[in-house]
Design a protein around this motif. Structure first.
Motif, PDB file in Angstrom:
ATOM      1  N   ILE A 143       9.688   3.142  -0.134  1.00 29.16           N
ATOM      2  CA  ILE A 143      10.866   2.495   0.472  1.00 29.16           C
ATOM      3  C   ILE A 143      10.437   1.502   1.547  1.00 29.16           C
ATOM      4  O   ILE A 143      10.956   0.381   1.618  1.00 29.16           O
ATOM      5  N   TYR A 144       9.486   1.906   2.375  1.00 27.38           N
ATOM      6  CA  TYR A 144       9.017   1.046   3.461  1.00 27.38           C
ATOM      7  C   TYR A 144       8.408  -0.252   2.927  1.00 27.38           C
ATOM      8  O   TYR A 144       8.674  -1.341   3.436  1.00 27.38           O
ATOM      9  N   GLU A 150       6.123  11.779   1.689  1.00 27.98           N
ATOM     10  CA  GLU A 150       5.302  10.680   2.190  1.00 27.98           C
ATOM     11  C   GLU A 150       5.250   9.538   1.189  1.00 27.98           C
ATOM     12  O   GLU A 150       5.329   8.358   1.566  1.00 27.98           O
ATOM     13  N   PHE A 151       5.146   9.867  -0.096  1.00 28.42           N
ATOM     14  CA  PHE A 151       5.120   8.839  -1.140  1.00 28.42           C
ATOM     15  C   PHE A 151       6.448   8.092  -1.199  1.00 28.42           C
ATOM     16  O   PHE A 151       6.483   6.862  -1.256  1.00 28.42           O
ATOM     17  N   ILE A 152       7.563   8.821  -1.178  1.00 28.75           N
ATOM     18  CA  ILE A 152       8.891   8.187  -1.268  1.00 28.75           C
ATOM     19  C   ILE A 152       9.140   7.282  -0.070  1.00 28.75           C
ATOM     20  O   ILE A 152       9.605   6.140  -0.221  1.00 28.75           O
ATOM     21  N   SER A 182       0.851  -1.193   0.000  1.00 28.75           N
ATOM     22  CA  SER A 182       0.000   0.000   0.000  1.00 28.75           C
ATOM     23  C   SER A 182       0.886   1.242   0.000  1.00 28.75           C
ATOM     24  O   SER A 182       1.855   1.321   0.747  1.00 28.75           O
ATOM     25  N   ILE A 183       0.528   2.194  -0.857  1.00 30.24           N
ATOM     26  CA  ILE A 183       1.302   3.414  -1.003  1.00 30.24           C
ATOM     27  C   ILE A 183       0.467   4.597  -0.528  1.00 30.24           C
ATOM     28  O   ILE A 183      -0.717   4.706  -0.848  1.00 30.24           O
TER      29      ILE A 183
END
Length: 332
Positions: free
Chosen positions: A196-197, A190-192, A181-182
């Motif tokens: 990565i997460y 927040e998107f980057i 989920s992005i």
């Protein structure tokens, strides 16, 4: 003259690899028992839409043309090559009809390239650095311990490593999410951070296995080169350990590793794809898997064709750049 001959032979091999690979891609799906046109018609009929027999036949003819199944097998073959290389149009996707295959691949390709390039480069740099130290200082206890770890990790397949990571860090210790989920919109922070997460576990499964191979191969190369006469002569001249390890051992040991690095891009279409499927990663692996399940000829041929061209192109680039890394090839 010799360099021109070298380039021409590599380009001929490049064209042959792509031609043979895409030819196989064209024929294999056509041996599958499912028919994409009938599958599409079945979906439409199950939605409760009533259609006359003439309408069904008209739609069957339209879908047959849209999916490149019109005419004889030879006509389909040449039509496929025409669309692939001249118009670069793979037609509409069956599973996401009427979305074009190019659009589906365009959305998934950046995710796969990002995962593959980052994990492969990390594994290559770290593995070669540790392998160089382990090979040059092979008598150290730490070097032997690293070799044992690499031997243990290397034979483990990507998907087994991925399953272990899922069990450990998603089910037993829920540190990472079960579903990809992005959050946020690109290119926000927040998107980057969300990308990565969510990509840590898929990348780790590729890095761990790749790390083992790079350590073992670089250790074998560097330990062998360390026993060469020119290395011994450099020691007699009083060269420092760091200079000997980098300027003498590393420069000679890294050449085969550069070649293998190009071939490692092939992991995007084997283990890396399985990893994507297991983690629900929105890359080429997931859409290829869905294309197989739903007999989506166009999407399947599009993704595999892209993979063949990418692997062949990377190999060609490395072949052409290799003489700049190795002076001995330039002299030949």
């Amino acid at each position: 003259m010799q360099f021109a001959k070298f380039v021409i032979t590599r380009i001929i091999a490049y064209v042959l690899v792509i031609w043979i690979g895409i030819t196989v891609v064209f024929f294999v799906p056509r041996f599958m028992p499912s028919d994409p046109v009938e599958s599409m018609l079945g979906r439409i009929m199950t939605r409760g839409n009533y259609m006359e027999a003439e309408q069904v036949e008209a739609m069957r003819a339209t879908l047959t043309q849209a999916f490149g199944l019109e005419g004889t097998l030879a006509e389909q073959y040449f039509g496929f090559f025409h669309r692939t290389f001249l118009t670069r149009d793979f037609g509409p996707s069956l599973s996401l009809f009427p979305t074009p295959v190019n659009e589906v691949i365009g959305r998934a390709l950046p995710w796969t390239l990002g995962l593959l390039l980052s994990s492969t480069v990390i594994a290559w740099i770290v593995g070669n650095a540790i392998g160089l130290l382990a090979g040059y200082r092979s008598r150290w206890l730490s070097s032997r311990a690293l070799e044992v770890i690499a031997i243990f990790v290397y034979p483990i397949p990507y998907y087994i490593t991925a399953l272990i990571l899922i069990i450990l860090f998603i089910h037993i210790n829920p540190i990472f999410p079960l579903f990809f989920s992005i959050r946020g919109d690109p290119p926000s922070l927040e998107f980057i951070s969300s990308v990565i997460y969510n990509s840590i576990l898929p990348a780790a499964s590729i890095v761990i296995v790749g790390f083992g191979w790079w350590v073992l191969s670089m250790k074998a190369l560097s330990s062998s080169i360390s026993e060469e006469d020119f290395v011994y002569f450099a020691k007699l001249k009083g060269a420092g350990e760091g200079r000997i390890m980098t300027a003498y051992v590393l420069r000679n040991a890294i050449l085969p590793q550069v070649t293998v690095l190009a071939l490692q891009i092939g992991t995007i279409f084997n283990g890396a794809l399985i990893t994507e499927i297991l983690f629900g990663y929105p890359g080429l692996g997931t859409i290829t898997y869905n294309a197989v399940l739903q007999a989506d000829y166009n999407l399947l041929m599009g993704t595999i064709s892209i993979s063949i061209i990418a692997v062949a192109s990377s190999t060609l680039i490395i072949d052409l750049l290799y003489p700049f890394f190795d002076p001995r090839i330039r002299q030949r």
